[in-house]
Design a protein around this motif. Structure first.
Motif, PDB file in Angstrom:
ATOM      1  N   VAL A 165     -13.292   1.033  -8.433  1.00  0.00           N
ATOM      2  CA  VAL A 165     -11.843   1.070  -8.463  1.00  0.00           C
ATOM      3  C   VAL A 165     -11.337   1.237  -9.891  1.00  0.00           C
ATOM      4  CG1 VAL A 165     -11.622  -1.438  -8.704  1.00  0.00           C
ATOM      5  CG2 VAL A 165      -9.782  -0.151  -7.616  1.00  0.00           C
ATOM      6  N   THR A 166     -10.185   1.859 -10.020  1.00  0.00           N
ATOM      7  CA  THR A 166      -9.460   1.878 -11.294  1.00  0.00           C
ATOM      8  C   THR A 166      -8.393   0.799 -11.219  1.00  0.00           C
ATOM      9  OG1 THR A 166      -9.848   4.239 -11.664  1.00  0.00           O
ATOM     10  CG2 THR A 166      -7.972   3.249 -12.806  1.00  0.00           C
ATOM     11  N   MET A 167      -8.249   0.024 -12.287  1.00  0.00           N
ATOM     12  CA  MET A 167      -7.274  -1.061 -12.284  1.00  0.00           C
ATOM     13  C   MET A 167      -6.335  -0.959 -13.481  1.00  0.00           C
ATOM     14  SD  MET A 167      -9.236  -4.519 -10.951  1.00  0.00           S
ATOM     15  CE  MET A 167     -10.542  -4.499 -12.175  1.00  0.00           C
ATOM     16  N   VAL A 168      -5.052  -1.213 -13.203  1.00  0.00           N
ATOM     17  CA  VAL A 168      -4.029  -1.342 -14.240  1.00  0.00           C
ATOM     18  C   VAL A 168      -3.446  -2.729 -14.067  1.00  0.00           C
ATOM     19  CG1 VAL A 168      -1.900  -0.422 -15.221  1.00  0.00           C
ATOM     20  CG2 VAL A 168      -3.541   1.122 -14.102  1.00  0.00           C
ATOM     21  N   ASP A 185       0.860  -1.182   0.000  1.00  0.00           N
ATOM     22  CA  ASP A 185       0.000   0.000   0.000  1.00  0.00           C
ATOM     23  C   ASP A 185       0.897   1.233   0.000  1.00  0.00           C
ATOM     24  OD1 ASP A 185      -1.707   2.162   0.737  1.00  0.00           O
ATOM     25  OD2 ASP A 185      -3.090   0.775   1.726  1.00  0.00           O
ATOM     26  N   TRP A 186       0.679   2.106  -0.984  1.00  0.00           N
ATOM     27  CA  TRP A 186       1.517   3.293  -1.128  1.00  0.00           C
ATOM     28  C   TRP A 186       0.939   4.524  -0.419  1.00  0.00           C
ATOM     29  CZ3 TRP A 186       6.271   3.656  -3.660  1.00  0.00           C
ATOM     30  CH2 TRP A 186       6.710   2.476  -4.264  1.00  0.00           C
ATOM     31  N   GLY A 187      -0.069   4.321   0.441  1.00  0.00           N
ATOM     32  CA  GLY A 187      -0.606   5.419   1.242  1.00  0.00           C
ATOM     33  C   GLY A 187      -1.586   6.295   0.495  1.00  0.00           C
ATOM     34  N   ASN A 188      -1.810   7.513   1.048  1.00  0.00           N
ATOM     35  CA  ASN A 188      -2.740   8.484   0.447  1.00  0.00           C
ATOM     36  C   ASN A 188      -4.158   7.914   0.411  1.00  0.00           C
ATOM     37  OD1 ASN A 188      -3.506  10.896  -0.675  1.00  0.00           O
ATOM     38  ND2 ASN A 188      -2.645  10.486  -2.701  1.00  0.00           N
ATOM     39  N   HIS A 189      -4.626   7.480   1.568  1.00  0.00           N
ATOM     40  CA  HIS A 189      -5.881   6.743   1.659  1.00  0.00           C
ATOM     41  C   HIS A 189      -7.108   7.574   1.293  1.00  0.00           C
ATOM     42  CE1 HIS A 189      -4.504   2.972   3.889  1.00  0.00           C
ATOM     43  NE2 HIS A 189      -3.404   3.659   3.613  1.00  0.00           N
ATOM     44  N   GLY A 190      -7.026   8.875   1.302  1.00  0.00           N
ATOM     45  CA  GLY A 190      -8.170   9.693   0.930  1.00  0.00           C
ATOM     46  C   GLY A 190      -8.332   9.872  -0.566  1.00  0.00           C
ATOM     47  N   ALA A 191      -7.357   9.418  -1.324  1.00  0.00           N
ATOM     48  CA  ALA A 191      -7.386   9.574  -2.782  1.00  0.00           C
ATOM     49  C   ALA A 191      -8.166   8.427  -3.430  1.00  0.00           C
ATOM     50  CB  ALA A 191      -5.957   9.617  -3.320  1.00  0.00           C
ATOM     51  N   PRO A 192      -8.528   8.566  -4.708  1.00  0.00           N
ATOM     52  CA  PRO A 192      -9.231   7.482  -5.403  1.00  0.00           C
ATOM     53  C   PRO A 192      -8.376   6.222  -5.447  1.00  0.00           C
ATOM     54  CG  PRO A 192      -9.355   9.522  -6.660  1.00  0.00           C
ATOM     55  CD  PRO A 192      -8.370   9.768  -5.560  1.00  0.00           C
ATOM     56  N   PRO A 193      -8.990   5.057  -5.284  1.00  0.00           N
ATOM     57  CA  PRO A 193      -8.223   3.796  -5.252  1.00  0.00           C
ATOM     58  C   PRO A 193      -7.769   3.353  -6.630  1.00  0.00           C
ATOM     59  CG  PRO A 193     -10.567   3.352  -5.035  1.00  0.00           C
ATOM     60  CD  PRO A 193     -10.415   4.846  -5.010  1.00  0.00           C
ATOM     61  N   LEU A 194      -6.541   2.844  -6.681  1.00  0.00           N
ATOM     62  CA  LEU A 194      -5.945   2.325  -7.903  1.00  0.00           C
ATOM     63  C   LEU A 194      -5.276   0.996  -7.572  1.00  0.00           C
ATOM     64  CD1 LEU A 194      -5.049   2.746 -10.909  1.00  0.00           C
ATOM     65  CD2 LEU A 194      -2.992   3.848  -9.998  1.00  0.00           C
ATOM     66  N   VAL A 195      -5.730  -0.084  -8.191  1.00  0.00           N
ATOM     67  CA  VAL A 195      -5.167  -1.417  -7.962  1.00  0.00           C
ATOM     68  C   VAL A 195      -4.301  -1.802  -9.147  1.00  0.00           C
ATOM     69  CG1 VAL A 195      -5.700  -3.869  -7.738  1.00  0.00           C
ATOM     70  CG2 VAL A 195      -6.998  -2.192  -6.425  1.00  0.00           C
ATOM     71  N   LEU A 196      -3.089  -2.274  -8.874  1.00  0.00           N
ATOM     72  CA  LEU A 196      -2.141  -2.706  -9.892  1.00  0.00           C
ATOM     73  C   LEU A 196      -1.948  -4.205  -9.779  1.00  0.00           C
ATOM     74  CD1 LEU A 196       0.564   0.091  -9.289  1.00  0.00           C
ATOM     75  CD2 LEU A 196      -1.407   0.176 -10.828  1.00  0.00           C
ATOM     76  N   LEU A 197      -2.249  -4.942 -10.847  1.00  0.00           N
ATOM     77  CA  LEU A 197      -2.168  -6.401 -10.834  1.00  0.00           C
ATOM     78  C   LEU A 197      -1.037  -6.887 -11.737  1.00  0.00           C
ATOM     79  CD1 LEU A 197      -5.860  -7.689 -11.075  1.00  0.00           C
ATOM     80  CD2 LEU A 197      -4.380  -7.673  -9.072  1.00  0.00           C
ATOM     81  N   HIS A 198      -0.100  -7.627 -11.168  1.00  0.00           N
ATOM     82  CA  HIS A 198       1.035  -8.142 -11.942  1.00  0.00           C
ATOM     83  C   HIS A 198       0.647  -9.392 -12.724  1.00  0.00           C
ATOM     84  CE1 HIS A 198       1.835 -11.669  -9.418  1.00  0.00           C
ATOM     85  NE2 HIS A 198       1.608 -10.912  -8.355  1.00  0.00           N
ATOM     86  N   ALA A 200       3.934   3.202  -9.497  1.00  0.00           N
ATOM     87  CA  ALA A 200       3.312   3.582  -8.227  1.00  0.00           C
ATOM     88  C   ALA A 200       3.909   4.879  -7.678  1.00  0.00           C
ATOM     89  CB  ALA A 200       3.475   2.452  -7.210  1.00  0.00           C
ATOM     90  N   ARG A 201       5.227   5.046  -7.779  1.00  0.00           N
ATOM     91  CA  ARG A 201       5.859   6.268  -7.278  1.00  0.00           C
ATOM     92  C   ARG A 201       5.353   7.510  -8.004  1.00  0.00           C
ATOM     93  NH1 ARG A 201      10.979   3.214  -7.643  1.00  0.00           N
ATOM     94  NH2 ARG A 201      11.433   2.335  -5.590  1.00  0.00           N
ATOM     95  N   GLU A 202       5.064   7.362  -9.283  1.00  0.00           N
ATOM     96  CA  GLU A 202       4.566   8.492 -10.076  1.00  0.00           C
ATOM     97  C   GLU A 202       3.112   8.830  -9.756  1.00  0.00           C
ATOM     98  OE1 GLU A 202       5.877  10.573 -12.485  1.00  0.00           O
ATOM     99  OE2 GLU A 202       7.834   9.845 -11.840  1.00  0.00           O
ATOM    100  N   LEU A 203       2.348   7.846  -9.351  1.00  0.00           N
ATOM    101  CA  LEU A 203       0.901   8.038  -9.182  1.00  0.00           C
ATOM    102  C   LEU A 203       0.455   8.181  -7.734  1.00  0.00           C
ATOM    103  CD1 LEU A 203      -0.415   5.415 -11.786  1.00  0.00           C
ATOM    104  CD2 LEU A 203      -0.019   7.856 -12.123  1.00  0.00           C
ATOM    105  N   ARG A 204       1.328   7.904  -6.779  1.00  0.00           N
ATOM    106  CA  ARG A 204       0.908   7.828  -5.376  1.00  0.00           C
ATOM    107  C   ARG A 204       0.433   9.155  -4.794  1.00  0.00           C
ATOM    108  NH1 ARG A 204       5.488   8.795  -1.652  1.00  0.00           N
ATOM    109  NH2 ARG A 204       7.266   9.505  -2.883  1.00  0.00           N
ATOM    110  N   HIS A 205       0.820  10.273  -5.400  1.00  0.00           N
ATOM    111  CA  HIS A 205       0.389  11.558  -4.863  1.00  0.00           C
ATOM    112  C   HIS A 205      -1.055  11.880  -5.236  1.00  0.00           C
ATOM    113  CE1 HIS A 205       4.409  12.454  -3.475  1.00  0.00           C
ATOM    114  NE2 HIS A 205       4.899  12.197  -4.681  1.00  0.00           N
ATOM    115  N   ASP A 206      -1.568  11.269  -6.288  1.00  0.00           N
ATOM    116  CA  ASP A 206      -2.936  11.520  -6.743  1.00  0.00           C
ATOM    117  C   ASP A 206      -3.863  10.327  -6.532  1.00  0.00           C
ATOM    118  OD1 ASP A 206      -2.333  14.128  -7.832  1.00  0.00           O
ATOM    119  OD2 ASP A 206      -1.317  13.087  -9.471  1.00  0.00           O
ATOM    120  N   TRP A 207      -3.284   9.173  -6.187  1.00  0.00           N
ATOM    121  CA  TRP A 207      -4.073   7.957  -6.066  1.00  0.00           C
ATOM    122  C   TRP A 207      -3.696   7.197  -4.798  1.00  0.00           C
ATOM    123  CZ3 TRP A 207      -7.755   6.714  -9.761  1.00  0.00           C
ATOM    124  CH2 TRP A 207      -7.708   7.456 -10.949  1.00  0.00           C
TER     125      TRP A 207
END
Length: 289
Positions: A97-100, A22-35, A48-55
């Motif tokens: 949820v948004t998923m990548v 979990d990359w934190g920022n719990h108040g932001a919209p959820p984004l799940v990344l599936l390998h 994740a590092r690029e998106l964690r400030h907005d998601w």
């Protein structure tokens, strides 16, 4: 001081202890990344590092992969993976949820989005629609008895197969670089370090369960895959590498089944295009989600 990496957590699904970061920022919209298959959740770190400030970014390890538990009976199927994804999203109240998702993870995410369209806001599939249609069609033409004979024989072979052991991290790194020549040295080392564990004798092995190399042969048909694709209601972005072994959905008729989708092909990129063309993919991803 701001954390620069994710925190590790666990949840339970079908009696298995599964891991996610979990990359934190719990108040932001959820984004799940599936390998994808034989991979792990830390392959998403650059994205994740690029998106964690907005998601609010969450990346699970699929069962049998990374730091998640292995299936007790060595049986892996899309049905089980789908249940695990449902449990994670439901338990953590992530929907919509948004998923990548990449490769096998994309196949899982696609099926989830089709079956639970109200729970998915947007979907990004990186070469994640399942095996090429000719492979699926070929399997469907074989009888149940034929498929089961091969399945039992394959599992018997796996029962005597021990995980490969590497004498050092550098030896495992060389294998990683051999599998994907597009990777930079920094990327390859990162993926290797997070993808191996040290054995009691000091050697190293990949974390994934050998049994997850081959899923249950009793899966759906190509017609059913296209039916599921047609049930997806959310906007969908498909990302495909020009140098991949995966056939473009534009060429096999799958793309035309989507209600609302666009596809981007990446030059000088293979199956792991989110590593091969990270900068270009990140720009397209941010613009889409």
């Amino acid at each position: 001081m701001e954390l620069v990496g994710p925190t590790s957590h666990t949840y339970y699904s079908q009696r298995l202890r599964l891991h996610y970061v979990d990359w934190g920022n719990h108040g932001a919209p959820p984004l799940v990344l599936l390998h994808g298959g034989q991979d792990h959740c830390r392959n998403w770190d650059w994205i994740a590092r690029e998106l964690r400030h907005d998601w609010h970014v969450i990346a699970p390890d699929l069962r049998g992969h990374g730091d998640s538990a292995w299936s007790r009976d060595g049986y892996y199927s899309y049905d089980a993976y789908l249940c695990d994804l449902y449990q994670l999203i439901d338990q953590k109240n992530l929907a919509p949820v948004t998923m990548v998702a990449h490769s096998m993870g994309g196949t899982i995410a696609m099926r989830y989005a089709a079956i639970y369209p109200e729970k998915v806001r947007k979907l990004v599939l990186i070469e994640g629609l399942g095996m090429n249609p000719d492979i699926i069609d070929g399997a469907q033409t074989r009888s149940y008895a034929e498929k089961m004979r091969d399945w039992v024989a394959y599992r018997q072979g796996l029962s005597s197969r021990t995980p490969r052991r590497y004498t050092s991290i550098d030896e495992a790194l060389a294998r990683m670089q051999e599998k994907n020549t597009h990777l930079s040295d920094e990327m390859a080392r990162h993926l290797t370090v997070h993808g191996i564990c040290q054995n009691e004798d000091g050697s190293y092995s990949w974390k994934f369960d050998n049994y997850c190399r081959h899923l249950s042969p009793m899966d759906i048909t190509e017609a059913q895959i296209k039916e599921l694709i047609g049930m997806i209601q959310c906007p969908t972005l498909l990302a495909w590498g020009r140098e991949s072994f995966m056939e473009s959905p534009e060429d096999n008729g799958r793309f035309q089944c989507f209600q609302d989708a666009r596809i981007i092909h990446y030059e000088k990129a293979g199956h792991w295009l989110h590593h091969d063309q990270l900068t270009a993919f990140l720009a397209d991803l941010k613009g889409f989600i």
